[in-house]
Design a protein around this motif. Structure first.
Motif, PDB file in Angstrom:
ATOM      1  N   PRO A   4       0.820  -1.217   0.000  1.00 37.87           N
ATOM      2  CA  PRO A   4       0.000   0.000   0.000  1.00 37.87           C
ATOM      3  C   PRO A   4       0.856   1.269   0.000  1.00 37.87           C
ATOM      4  CG  PRO A   4      -0.329  -1.265   2.031  1.00 37.87           C
ATOM      5  CD  PRO A   4       0.609  -2.035   1.169  1.00 37.87           C
ATOM      6  N   ASN A   5       2.059   1.194   0.535  1.00 39.43           N
ATOM      7  CA  ASN A   5       2.948   2.359   0.578  1.00 39.43           C
ATOM      8  C   ASN A   5       3.570   2.655  -0.784  1.00 39.43           C
ATOM      9  OD1 ASN A   5       2.397   2.380   3.291  1.00 39.43           O
ATOM     10  ND2 ASN A   5       4.278   1.335   3.854  1.00 39.43           N
ATOM     11  N   LYS A   6       3.677   1.629  -1.616  1.00 40.60           N
ATOM     12  CA  LYS A   6       4.295   1.773  -2.934  1.00 40.60           C
ATOM     13  C   LYS A   6       3.441   1.013  -3.951  1.00 40.60           C
ATOM     14  CE  LYS A   6       8.905   1.938  -0.977  1.00 40.60           C
ATOM     15  NZ  LYS A   6      10.217   1.293  -0.929  1.00 40.60           N
ATOM     16  N   PRO A   7       2.319   1.599  -4.393  1.00 40.87           N
ATOM     17  CA  PRO A   7       1.407   0.875  -5.278  1.00 40.87           C
ATOM     18  C   PRO A   7       2.011   0.525  -6.636  1.00 40.87           C
ATOM     19  CG  PRO A   7       0.742   3.166  -5.055  1.00 40.87           C
ATOM     20  CD  PRO A   7       1.855   2.943  -4.097  1.00 40.87           C
ATOM     21  N   ASP A   8       3.132   1.148  -6.981  1.00 38.33           N
ATOM     22  CA  ASP A   8       3.775   0.844  -8.257  1.00 38.33           C
ATOM     23  C   ASP A   8       4.827  -0.258  -8.122  1.00 38.33           C
ATOM     24  OD1 ASP A   8       5.464   2.461  -6.720  1.00 38.33           O
ATOM     25  OD2 ASP A   8       6.448   3.295  -8.489  1.00 38.33           O
ATOM     26  N   LYS A   9       4.878  -0.929  -6.955  1.00 39.84           N
ATOM     27  CA  LYS A   9       5.865  -1.981  -6.694  1.00 39.84           C
ATOM     28  C   LYS A   9       5.174  -3.313  -6.428  1.00 39.84           C
ATOM     29  CE  LYS A   9       9.507   0.758  -6.667  1.00 39.84           C
ATOM     30  NZ  LYS A   9      10.633   0.620  -7.576  1.00 39.84           N
ATOM     31  N   ILE A  10       5.883  -4.396  -6.761  1.00 40.59           N
ATOM     32  CA  ILE A  10       5.400  -5.751  -6.508  1.00 40.59           C
ATOM     33  C   ILE A  10       6.568  -6.554  -5.949  1.00 40.59           C
ATOM     34  CG2 ILE A  10       5.888  -6.489  -8.881  1.00 40.59           C
ATOM     35  CD1 ILE A  10       3.394  -8.277  -8.712  1.00 40.59           C
ATOM     36  N   LEU A  11       6.281  -7.460  -5.016  1.00 37.37           N
ATOM     37  CA  LEU A  11       7.320  -8.258  -4.386  1.00 37.37           C
ATOM     38  C   LEU A  11       7.664  -9.452  -5.269  1.00 37.37           C
ATOM     39  CD1 LEU A  11       9.121  -8.732  -1.888  1.00 37.37           C
ATOM     40  CD2 LEU A  11       7.241 -10.109  -0.952  1.00 37.37           C
ATOM     41  N   CYS A  12       8.925  -9.589  -5.632  1.00 40.17           N
ATOM     42  CA  CYS A  12       9.376 -10.745  -6.399  1.00 40.17           C
ATOM     43  C   CYS A  12       9.508 -11.921  -5.446  1.00 40.17           C
ATOM     44  CB  CYS A  12      10.715 -10.466  -7.088  1.00 40.17           C
ATOM     45  SG  CYS A  12      11.348 -11.920  -7.956  1.00 40.17           S
ATOM     46  N   SER A  13       8.776 -12.980  -5.731  1.00 37.58           N
ATOM     47  CA  SER A  13       8.740 -14.134  -4.836  1.00 37.58           C
ATOM     48  C   SER A  13      10.041 -14.928  -4.816  1.00 37.58           C
ATOM     49  CB  SER A  13       7.577 -15.051  -5.212  1.00 37.58           C
ATOM     50  OG  SER A  13       7.707 -15.453  -6.554  1.00 37.58           O
ATOM     51  N   VAL A  14      10.878 -14.775  -5.816  1.00 42.24           N
ATOM     52  CA  VAL A  14      12.151 -15.496  -5.848  1.00 42.24           C
ATOM     53  C   VAL A  14      13.284 -14.638  -5.299  1.00 42.24           C
ATOM     54  CG1 VAL A  14      13.899 -16.508  -7.384  1.00 42.24           C
ATOM     55  CG2 VAL A  14      11.478 -17.036  -7.725  1.00 42.24           C
ATOM     56  N   LEU A  32       5.597 -17.148 -11.892  1.00 48.22           N
ATOM     57  CA  LEU A  32       6.407 -17.691 -10.796  1.00 48.22           C
ATOM     58  C   LEU A  32       5.525 -18.281  -9.704  1.00 48.22           C
ATOM     59  CD1 LEU A  32       9.208 -15.008 -10.476  1.00 48.22           C
ATOM     60  CD2 LEU A  32       9.551 -17.444 -10.923  1.00 48.22           C
ATOM     61  N   LYS A  33       4.440 -17.591  -9.371  1.00 45.84           N
ATOM     62  CA  LYS A  33       3.524 -18.104  -8.341  1.00 45.84           C
ATOM     63  C   LYS A  33       2.973 -19.459  -8.754  1.00 45.84           C
ATOM     64  CE  LYS A  33      -0.520 -16.870  -5.573  1.00 45.84           C
ATOM     65  NZ  LYS A  33      -0.004 -17.574  -4.417  1.00 45.84           N
ATOM     66  N   TYR A  34       2.539 -19.583 -10.018  1.00 45.44           N
ATOM     67  CA  TYR A  34       2.049 -20.871 -10.512  1.00 45.44           C
ATOM     68  C   TYR A  34       3.156 -21.928 -10.440  1.00 45.44           C
ATOM     69  CZ  TYR A  34       1.047 -24.692 -13.570  1.00 45.44           C
ATOM     70  OH  TYR A  34       0.904 -25.962 -14.049  1.00 45.44           O
ATOM     71  N   MET A  35       4.336 -21.571 -10.933  1.00 45.78           N
ATOM     72  CA  MET A  35       5.440 -22.536 -10.970  1.00 45.78           C
ATOM     73  C   MET A  35       5.790 -23.047  -9.570  1.00 45.78           C
ATOM     74  SD  MET A  35       7.942 -20.748 -13.801  1.00 45.78           S
ATOM     75  CE  MET A  35       9.243 -21.983 -13.664  1.00 45.78           C
ATOM     76  N   LEU A  36       5.871 -22.145  -8.604  1.00 45.72           N
ATOM     77  CA  LEU A  36       6.284 -22.516  -7.259  1.00 45.72           C
ATOM     78  C   LEU A  36       5.154 -23.155  -6.457  1.00 45.72           C
ATOM     79  CD1 LEU A  36       8.398 -19.338  -6.423  1.00 45.72           C
ATOM     80  CD2 LEU A  36       9.230 -21.541  -7.267  1.00 45.72           C
ATOM     81  N   ASP A  37       3.946 -22.601  -6.538  1.00 45.47           N
ATOM     82  CA  ASP A  37       2.830 -23.073  -5.707  1.00 45.47           C
ATOM     83  C   ASP A  37       2.119 -24.292  -6.280  1.00 45.47           C
ATOM     84  OD1 ASP A  37       3.460 -20.901  -4.146  1.00 45.47           O
ATOM     85  OD2 ASP A  37       1.642 -19.771  -4.612  1.00 45.47           O
ATOM     86  N   LYS A  38       1.928 -24.308  -7.581  1.00 50.01           N
ATOM     87  CA  LYS A  38       1.157 -25.398  -8.197  1.00 50.01           C
ATOM     88  C   LYS A  38       2.004 -26.327  -9.055  1.00 50.01           C
ATOM     89  CE  LYS A  38      -3.203 -23.091  -7.999  1.00 50.01           C
ATOM     90  NZ  LYS A  38      -4.044 -22.110  -8.571  1.00 50.01           N
ATOM     91  N   GLY A  39       3.075 -25.787  -9.640  1.00 51.73           N
ATOM     92  CA  GLY A  39       3.894 -26.582 -10.556  1.00 51.73           C
ATOM     93  C   GLY A  39       4.985 -27.395  -9.886  1.00 51.73           C
ATOM     94  N   GLY A  40       5.242 -27.129  -8.608  1.00 52.53           N
ATOM     95  CA  GLY A  40       6.243 -27.902  -7.887  1.00 52.53           C
ATOM     96  C   GLY A  40       7.690 -27.570  -8.233  1.00 52.53           C
ATOM     97  N   TYR A  41       7.910 -26.418  -8.869  1.00 51.05           N
ATOM     98  CA  TYR A  41       9.281 -26.031  -9.206  1.00 51.05           C
ATOM     99  C   TYR A  41      10.007 -25.602  -7.935  1.00 51.05           C
ATOM    100  CZ  TYR A  41       8.178 -26.232 -14.150  1.00 51.05           C
ATOM    101  OH  TYR A  41       7.822 -26.677 -15.398  1.00 51.05           O
ATOM    102  N   LYS A  43      12.022 -23.442  -5.561  1.00 53.25           N
ATOM    103  CA  LYS A  43      12.361 -22.014  -5.479  1.00 53.25           C
ATOM    104  C   LYS A  43      13.869 -21.815  -5.450  1.00 53.25           C
ATOM    105  CE  LYS A  43      11.544 -17.893  -2.668  1.00 53.25           C
ATOM    106  NZ  LYS A  43      10.852 -17.359  -1.491  1.00 53.25           N
ATOM    107  N   GLY A  44      14.580 -22.670  -4.744  1.00 52.29           N
ATOM    108  CA  GLY A  44      16.024 -22.549  -4.630  1.00 52.29           C
ATOM    109  C   GLY A  44      16.781 -22.771  -5.927  1.00 52.29           C
ATOM    110  N   ASN A  45      16.121 -23.381  -6.906  1.00 47.98           N
ATOM    111  CA  ASN A  45      16.742 -23.635  -8.209  1.00 47.98           C
ATOM    112  C   ASN A  45      16.169 -22.731  -9.287  1.00 47.98           C
ATOM    113  OD1 ASN A  45      17.931 -25.696  -6.791  1.00 47.98           O
ATOM    114  ND2 ASN A  45      17.353 -27.309  -8.182  1.00 47.98           N
ATOM    115  N   THR A  46      15.472 -21.680  -8.879  1.00 44.16           N
ATOM    116  CA  THR A  46      14.817 -20.775  -9.821  1.00 44.16           C
ATOM    117  C   THR A  46      15.438 -19.388  -9.710  1.00 44.16           C
ATOM    118  OG1 THR A  46      12.765 -22.042  -9.583  1.00 44.16           O
ATOM    119  CG2 THR A  46      12.580 -19.834 -10.519  1.00 44.16           C
TER     120      THR A  46
END
Length: 148
Positions: A4-14, A32-41, A43-46
Motif C-alpha cells: 500500500p505504501n508503494k502501489p507501483d511496486k510488486i514483491l518478487c517471490s524469488v 512464478l507463483k504458478y510454478m512454485l505453488d502449483k507446478g512444484g518447481y 524455489k532454490g533452483n529458480t
C-alpha cells in the motif's frame, strides 16, 4: 503481492525484493507463483532476470530453472520468457536465442492468456512446442524422443 505504501511496486517471490510493477513484471510474478505453488518447481533452483552476454550487449532471461545432473552439476533446465503482449514466432526465436547461451533441454513462452513449452528436435534442429505449462514433475519425466 503489492504494497500500500508503494502501489507501483510488486514483491518478487524469488528474489525477495520490491520491483516496479510493469505489466510484464506482474505477469512474471503470476507465472512464478504458478510454478512454485502449483507446478512444484524448486524455489532454490529458480532465478529471475538472468544476465546473458556482456554488460554493454546484455540481455536477460526472465526465468531460469536449474536442475542437478551427474555430468554438469547444477545446470539450466528450463528457460521461460514472459510477455505482456500477444505471443508470436519472433518471441520463440528470442527464447531460443537465449537458450543458445544456456543450453537447457526445455524452453517456455507465456503471456496472460496462453503458454507454450518445448524442446529442440535433434532431427529438424527446430523447437517443438506444446500448449500449456508442465509441472516440474511432468517435465522431469518427459521423454522427447517418445513424444510423451
Amino acid at each position: 503481492m503489492f504494497t500500500p505504501n508503494k502501489p507501483d511496486k510488486i514483491l518478487c517471490s524469488v528474489r525477495s525484493i520490491w520491483v516496479t510493477a510493469t505489466p510484464e513484471e506482474k505477469l512474471r510474478q503470476a507465472i512464478l507463483k504458478y510454478m512454485l505453488d502449483k507446478g512444484g518447481y524448486p524455489k532454490g533452483n529458480t532465478a529471475v532476470e538472468v544476465l546473458i552476454g556482456q554488460e554493454n550487449n546484455a540481455r536477460r532471461a526472465d526465468i531460469v530453472v536449474y536442475a542437478k545432473s551427474l555430468e554438469k552439476g547444477l545446470s539450466p533446465y528450463l528457460i521461460v520468457e514472459c510477455k505482456a503482449v500477444k505471443l508470436n514466432a519472433q518471441m520463440i526465436q528470442q527464447v531460443g536465442g537465449y537458450n543458445h547461451y544456456f543450453e537447457a533441454p526445455f524452453i517456455a513462452l507465456a503471456n496472460q492468456e496462453e503458454s507454450y513449452w518445448g524442446w529442440m528436435d535433434a532431427k529438424t534442429k527446430s523447437y517443438r512446442l506444446q500448449w500449456g505449462f508442465p509441472s516440474y514433475k511432468d517435465l522431469a519425466s518427459w521423454k522427447p524422443e517418445l513424444g510423451a
